[in-house]
Design a protein around this motif. Sequence first.
Motif: not given
Length: 130
Positions: A111-119, A97-105
Amino acid sequence: MSESRNVLGTELEECGTDPVTGFYRDGRCTSGPQDLGSHTVCVVLTAEFLQHQRQLGNDLVTPRPEYDFAGLGPGDRWCVVAMRWLQSHRAGKAAPVVLAATNALALEIIPLELLREHAIDVPADPRSLT
């Protein structure tokens, strides 16, 4: 279109323009009322993710000229449906996942923690992610 913030709380960055991604084909994971699937997670596609999505009935590989869609491959950056990404995560096949390009929606579903695990920091040649 609404919500131009990313999951980090800053301005939503571009996800990809080669090929052009986004529900609105604007290169960003923008969303709005027409985007019923919530195409809000910017990923760098991997062969494993693409195969899993195909198994789920979401074929992102096969070209669909009638929709001006050339098909995707490993290394492409693409805005995927948040629930579809979550399904692949649960199967152990999540794409980076590219966090800076992933929409807050996307946070309404993931959960953000899950996205961070795959950043991921996207390498200069993302095709090396095959």
